[in-house]
Design a protein around this motif. Sequence first.
Motif, short mmCIF file in Angstrom:
data_model
loop_
_atom_site.label_atom_id
_atom_site.label_comp_id
_atom_site.label_asym_id
_atom_site.label_seq_id
_atom_site.Cartn_x
_atom_site.Cartn_y
_atom_site.Cartn_z
N UNK A 178 0.84 -1.20 0.00
CA UNK A 178 0.00 0.00 0.00
C UNK A 178 0.88 1.25 0.00
N UNK A 179 0.57 2.24 -0.85
CA UNK A 179 1.40 3.45 -0.92
C UNK A 179 1.01 4.49 0.13
N UNK A 180 1.85 5.51 0.24
CA UNK A 180 1.59 6.63 1.14
C UNK A 180 0.71 7.65 0.43
N UNK A 181 -0.18 8.27 1.19
CA UNK A 181 -1.12 9.24 0.63
C UNK A 181 -0.40 10.51 0.20
N UNK A 182 -0.46 10.81 -1.10
CA UNK A 182 0.06 12.07 -1.65
C UNK A 182 1.49 12.38 -1.20
N UNK A 183 2.29 11.32 -1.03
CA UNK A 183 3.69 11.49 -0.63
C UNK A 183 3.82 12.37 0.63
N UNK A 184 2.87 12.20 1.56
CA UNK A 184 2.90 12.97 2.81
C UNK A 184 3.80 12.26 3.82
N UNK A 185 5.10 12.33 3.58
CA UNK A 185 6.04 11.55 4.36
C UNK A 185 6.30 12.19 5.73
N UNK A 186 6.23 11.35 6.76
CA UNK A 186 6.55 11.77 8.11
C UNK A 186 7.96 11.36 8.51
N UNK A 187 8.46 10.34 7.85
CA UNK A 187 9.71 9.73 8.28
C UNK A 187 10.36 9.01 7.11
N UNK A 188 11.66 9.13 6.98
CA UNK A 188 12.42 8.37 6.00
C UNK A 188 13.49 7.57 6.74
N UNK A 189 13.52 6.27 6.49
CA UNK A 189 14.45 5.39 7.20
C UNK A 189 15.08 4.40 6.23
N UNK A 190 16.20 3.84 6.65
CA UNK A 190 16.93 2.88 5.82
C UNK A 190 17.00 1.55 6.56
N UNK A 191 16.55 0.49 5.89
CA UNK A 191 16.64 -0.87 6.44
C UNK A 191 17.99 -1.45 6.05
N UNK A 192 18.76 -1.91 7.04
CA UNK A 192 20.09 -2.45 6.77
C UNK A 192 20.23 -3.83 7.40
N UNK A 193 21.17 -4.60 6.86
CA UNK A 193 21.51 -5.91 7.40
C UNK A 193 23.03 -5.98 7.58
N UNK A 194 23.51 -6.91 8.41
CA UNK A 194 24.96 -6.98 8.64
C UNK A 194 25.77 -7.26 7.39
N UNK A 195 25.24 -8.11 6.50
CA UNK A 195 25.95 -8.46 5.28
C UNK A 195 25.10 -8.17 4.06
N UNK A 196 25.58 -8.63 2.90
CA UNK A 196 24.86 -8.36 1.66
C UNK A 196 24.83 -9.62 0.79
N UNK A 197 24.48 -10.74 1.42
CA UNK A 197 24.37 -12.01 0.72
C UNK A 197 22.91 -12.44 0.69
N UNK A 198 22.65 -13.60 0.08
CA UNK A 198 21.27 -14.06 -0.09
C UNK A 198 20.53 -14.15 1.24
N UNK A 199 21.20 -14.65 2.28
CA UNK A 199 20.51 -14.77 3.57
C UNK A 199 20.14 -13.41 4.14
N UNK A 200 20.95 -12.39 3.85
CA UNK A 200 20.64 -11.04 4.32
C UNK A 200 19.42 -10.48 3.59
N UNK A 201 19.28 -10.80 2.32
CA UNK A 201 18.14 -10.29 1.56
C UNK A 201 16.84 -10.94 2.04
N UNK A 202 16.91 -12.22 2.39
CA UNK A 202 15.72 -12.88 2.94
C UNK A 202 15.36 -12.27 4.29
N UNK A 203 16.39 -12.05 5.12
CA UNK A 203 16.16 -11.39 6.41
C UNK A 203 15.53 -10.02 6.22
N UNK A 204 16.03 -9.27 5.23
CA UNK A 204 15.48 -7.94 4.95
C UNK A 204 14.01 -8.04 4.56
#
Length: 305
Positions: free
Chosen positions: A205-231
């Motif tokens: 579901x999208x945000x209404x009219x791009x009325x953003x309250x917060x911008x955040x970045x989801x990160x994982x310890x590594x960048x392998x297949x298991x990290x992408x599934x975790x993400x």
Amino acid sequence: MASTAASGTAGAVVLRHAAIQATYAPSVYNTQPWILRLTPDDLAVHADPGRWLMSLDRMGRQLLISCGCALFNVRTSVAADGWQADIRRTPANLPDETLIATATVSSTGTGVADPVLAELNPWVQAGPDDSVRRSPADPMYLSERLRAAAVASGAELIPATGPTSRTALQQAIDHAEQVYRPDQDARTARWSSAGVLGSSEWSNSPVQSEAYLLTSVLVTPGDAAEDWITAGEAMQRMLLELARSGYAADLCLPAIEVAAVRARIQDIIGSAASPQAVLQIGPADQASPTPQRRLLLDVIRESAD
């Protein structure tokens, strides 16, 4: 009371319900790139290489994040049915190895499993709850709730705090859009004309009219297949947390797929962890259309053993 192993009709019904719930997960361009192999004893979640947008998602990151979202739906479904899920993750080595995870279930003997997961399950299909009376959102409170959800899934959510970091992150997002968008549009033209792709980068579901309250970045310890599934599991957990409060998140695909921008994002958030998603969070757009779903016969494969 200790769990007892599930067998027979009851366990099979729980697994089949979980497979159906998995199909409601959000995915990159609504590709729904998964196959669910169901037996009376277990449910195996596979990536579907035939739905892999290799020209846009060269490494398979977005495909496996999508499958991680589906896997999290399996977990919420089993919990809502009052059973315990045992998940054995097997990170895929695409395109030859496609198995993501195998789920088995057991009865708790009390009909009560994981209440936190069970409480999220109603929003797997329902979408954001507009009946919730929302007071003006406190971005920090919202951020803390989502950060806890990410940590519970083995990831971390880092908010852009302060005007300087928010501006820098938005500039990075805008730059990624300028670099990536023309190439992206050309590469998706064939898929879109064939009716395979959704109209937005992610089918949540999208945000209404791009009325953003917060911008955040989801990160994982590594960048392998298991990290992408975790993400993926972390992202779906956060999206469901948002949905039950009437909020949503827009996900910026180019910011993750442009290598130079990913490096810039690491500098902005002050972390060496690997960015997996940029979430721009705000009130949900209740008028957004429901994504079209693949036929269950196409994604759920049942066998007797």
